[in-house]
Motif scaffolding. Sequence first.
Motif, PDB file in Angstrom:
ATOM      1  N   ALA A 167       0.825  -1.208   0.000  1.00 45.37           N
ATOM      2  CA  ALA A 167       0.000   0.000   0.000  1.00 45.37           C
ATOM      3  C   ALA A 167       0.858   1.256   0.000  1.00 45.37           C
ATOM      4  CB  ALA A 167      -0.947  -0.011   1.206  1.00 45.37           C
ATOM      5  N   GLY A 168       1.840   1.327   0.898  1.00 43.91           N
ATOM      6  CA  GLY A 168       2.647   2.527   1.013  1.00 43.91           C
ATOM      7  C   GLY A 168       3.481   2.808  -0.222  1.00 43.91           C
ATOM      8  N   VAL A 169       4.107   1.777  -0.773  1.00 44.17           N
ATOM      9  CA  VAL A 169       4.973   1.982  -1.940  1.00 44.17           C
ATOM     10  C   VAL A 169       4.144   2.350  -3.167  1.00 44.17           C
ATOM     11  CG1 VAL A 169       6.580   0.860  -3.529  1.00 44.17           C
ATOM     12  CG2 VAL A 169       6.820   0.524  -1.064  1.00 44.17           C
ATOM     13  N   TYR A 183      13.591  -2.104   1.011  1.00 45.09           N
ATOM     14  CA  TYR A 183      13.015  -2.857  -0.100  1.00 45.09           C
ATOM     15  C   TYR A 183      11.523  -3.051   0.134  1.00 45.09           C
ATOM     16  CZ  TYR A 183      13.641  -6.560   3.386  1.00 45.09           C
ATOM     17  OH  TYR A 183      13.605  -7.287   4.557  1.00 45.09           O
ATOM     18  N   GLN A 184      10.811  -3.350  -0.939  1.00 44.09           N
ATOM     19  CA  GLN A 184       9.399  -3.710  -0.833  1.00 44.09           C
ATOM     20  C   GLN A 184       9.304  -5.236  -0.884  1.00 44.09           C
ATOM     21  OE1 GLN A 184       6.885  -3.080  -4.209  1.00 44.09           O
ATOM     22  NE2 GLN A 184       5.009  -3.031  -3.007  1.00 44.09           N
ATOM     23  N   LEU A 185       8.890  -5.826   0.192  1.00 45.39           N
ATOM     24  CA  LEU A 185       8.824  -7.281   0.265  1.00 45.39           C
ATOM     25  C   LEU A 185       7.601  -7.804  -0.469  1.00 45.39           C
ATOM     26  CD1 LEU A 185       9.836  -9.980   1.373  1.00 45.39           C
ATOM     27  CD2 LEU A 185       8.528  -9.512   3.464  1.00 45.39           C
ATOM     28  N   TYR A 186       7.822  -8.751  -1.366  1.00 51.81           N
ATOM     29  CA  TYR A 186       6.706  -9.420  -2.043  1.00 51.81           C
ATOM     30  C   TYR A 186       6.316 -10.628  -1.188  1.00 51.81           C
ATOM     31  CZ  TYR A 186       3.782 -11.388  -5.698  1.00 51.81           C
ATOM     32  OH  TYR A 186       2.713 -11.881  -6.404  1.00 51.81           O
ATOM     33  N   LEU A 187       5.412 -10.385  -0.248  1.00 46.33           N
ATOM     34  CA  LEU A 187       5.049 -11.379   0.770  1.00 46.33           C
ATOM     35  C   LEU A 187       4.565 -12.718   0.229  1.00 46.33           C
ATOM     36  CD1 LEU A 187       3.334  -9.242   3.540  1.00 46.33           C
ATOM     37  CD2 LEU A 187       5.057 -10.992   3.940  1.00 46.33           C
ATOM     38  N   PRO A 188       3.786 -12.761  -0.860  1.00 43.83           N
ATOM     39  CA  PRO A 188       3.278 -14.065  -1.308  1.00 43.83           C
ATOM     40  C   PRO A 188       4.346 -15.105  -1.615  1.00 43.83           C
ATOM     41  CG  PRO A 188       2.024 -12.296  -2.339  1.00 43.83           C
ATOM     42  CD  PRO A 188       3.182 -11.655  -1.640  1.00 43.83           C
ATOM     43  N   VAL A 238      13.543 -19.697  -4.240  1.00 41.01           N
ATOM     44  CA  VAL A 238      14.002 -18.420  -4.773  1.00 41.01           C
ATOM     45  C   VAL A 238      14.896 -17.752  -3.734  1.00 41.01           C
ATOM     46  CG1 VAL A 238      11.932 -18.094  -6.180  1.00 41.01           C
ATOM     47  CG2 VAL A 238      12.035 -17.059  -3.920  1.00 41.01           C
ATOM     48  N   THR A 239      15.765 -16.871  -4.180  1.00 39.67           N
ATOM     49  CA  THR A 239      16.667 -16.162  -3.275  1.00 39.67           C
ATOM     50  C   THR A 239      15.945 -14.978  -2.641  1.00 39.67           C
ATOM     51  OG1 THR A 239      17.462 -14.716  -5.040  1.00 39.67           O
ATOM     52  CG2 THR A 239      18.658 -16.792  -4.672  1.00 39.67           C
ATOM     53  N   PRO A 240      16.379 -14.528  -1.464  1.00 41.06           N
ATOM     54  CA  PRO A 240      15.738 -13.372  -0.832  1.00 41.06           C
ATOM     55  C   PRO A 240      15.719 -12.133  -1.713  1.00 41.06           C
ATOM     56  CG  PRO A 240      17.114 -14.519   0.764  1.00 41.06           C
ATOM     57  CD  PRO A 240      17.371 -15.161  -0.572  1.00 41.06           C
ATOM     58  N   GLN A 241      16.789 -11.883  -2.441  1.00 39.41           N
ATOM     59  CA  GLN A 241      16.856 -10.691  -3.282  1.00 39.41           C
ATOM     60  C   GLN A 241      15.760 -10.681  -4.348  1.00 39.41           C
ATOM     61  OE1 GLN A 241      20.458 -10.352  -5.558  1.00 39.41           O
ATOM     62  NE2 GLN A 241      20.258  -8.147  -5.860  1.00 39.41           N
ATOM     63  N   SER A 242      15.327 -11.851  -4.780  1.00 45.68           N
ATOM     64  CA  SER A 242      14.327 -11.940  -5.847  1.00 45.68           C
ATOM     65  C   SER A 242      12.983 -11.362  -5.431  1.00 45.68           C
ATOM     66  CB  SER A 242      14.143 -13.403  -6.269  1.00 45.68           C
ATOM     67  OG  SER A 242      15.363 -13.963  -6.708  1.00 45.68           O
ATOM     68  N   VAL A 243      12.643 -11.464  -4.142  1.00 51.74           N
ATOM     69  CA  VAL A 243      11.320 -11.031  -3.686  1.00 51.74           C
ATOM     70  C   VAL A 243      11.401  -9.722  -2.906  1.00 51.74           C
ATOM     71  CG1 VAL A 243      10.512 -13.407  -3.606  1.00 51.74           C
ATOM     72  CG2 VAL A 243      11.410 -12.366  -1.525  1.00 51.74           C
ATOM     73  N   ALA A 244      12.538  -9.030  -2.999  1.00 53.89           N
ATOM     74  CA  ALA A 244      12.723  -7.794  -2.235  1.00 53.89           C
ATOM     75  C   ALA A 244      13.302  -6.700  -3.122  1.00 53.89           C
ATOM     76  CB  ALA A 244      13.633  -8.054  -1.033  1.00 53.89           C
TER      77      ALA A 244
END
Length: 452
Positions: free
Chosen positions: A18-20, A45-50, A60-66
Amino acid sequence: MGTPNDRTSIVIVGGGFAGVECARRLERRLRPEEARITLVSPTDYQLYLPLLPHVAAGVVTPQSVAPSLRRLLRRTDLVPGRALGVDPRSQVCVVRTINGRTLDLSYDHLVLSPGSVTRSFDIPGLREQARGMKTLAQAAFLRDHVIAQLDLAAATLDEAERAARLQFVVVGGGYAGTETLAGLQRLTAAAARRYYPRLNADLIRWHLLDVAPTLLPELGERLGAEALRLLRERGVHISLGTTVQSVSPDSVTLTDGRTLASHTLIWTAGVAASPLVDSLGCETVRGRIAANPDFTVPGLDRVLALGDAAAVPDLARGDGAVCAPTAQHATRQGRHAAENLVARLRGRPMTPYRHRDLGLVVDLGGREAVSKPFGIQLTGFPAQLVARGYHLATLPTSAARFRTGANWLLNAAVGDDFVRIGFLGEHSGTVREFEQTEAYLSPEEVRARSRR
């Protein structure tokens, strides 16, 4: 034309969906001389929670979803910290930065989207022992912890300790719990076959608990039953109508009277609004800010509330329903809130938020999934294609989409090496350590700061 000193100050609390999305839309709709936009977030970073379960499972690596906020936002000022309280009368937001400094941010307009924290209950030992799945660090630590249990089980000669190390308990039969269990169960089974000749995969036991009578009730009876069948075929022990009574470092006692010897309790039994809400002194709905359909908050001037922390009426459903705390709603609310804020600044009327649900997807790993896009029920490989296609489409940057797709292909082709990063020597990785819910201020504490 305004000058830098007389620009409208817009402060956005929360670097989630929401914020981003609100900040991104404001950057496009407002000229630099019109407003100064500030985003308060403890992460950059904006975390892609799903896709957090995929991080925990090593798919997947952490960087991929952040994706980096600096890649997403061009001229928004970033304050690296956590908002601890808000004084709407003085128009001040109290922030503690990541180095422990406390500062007061003044604002002309405030967008509250602080998100949610893991919902916990007054269960003995829960906050001290349970591991959550709300942050990137929690997912990475959880992966380390699970692999560590395999290492310790393989090294011990004590059969009772080995059995306890190989017994894992997940609480929460929603999306987060089901996907987390599915991914980690595949991880432990594959690791046992590949690297642990002393550990028979049949010795590894995964338990999924939920107080609800059905699994994944949001998907409907048929898809919920299909997910239940698929997990049970993989050896998962599912106990519905059951939850945790107490937790110790080496056991989990259930409400049905059983005690499971285990060193791992993963708690995904829902979310609660950020404790920041308590500092406002406003009306709430089940702990969430009672917001109007246009995101304004009764009694709080110049404040908009959205995302998981706000109970925004769901006009599409009606009957007094509020929007569920999902990424779909948060993303669209962020964009709509930005348009409403622009309208307010330019003297135009604000409009209510209304959203059509796009459907739900649950990735069970490999070729297994259950999905319900636009009400169409899918299972198996077609459901998996929809689930992963949806994630690729909604990841916010092309770099994140490329990394995630490449990670999926690489994992499918060569598998995982199941290595630990080495976090657990210095941190516990529990909910208490990572979510810091005790740090927030009361309304009285916030007002006391404002009067100084």
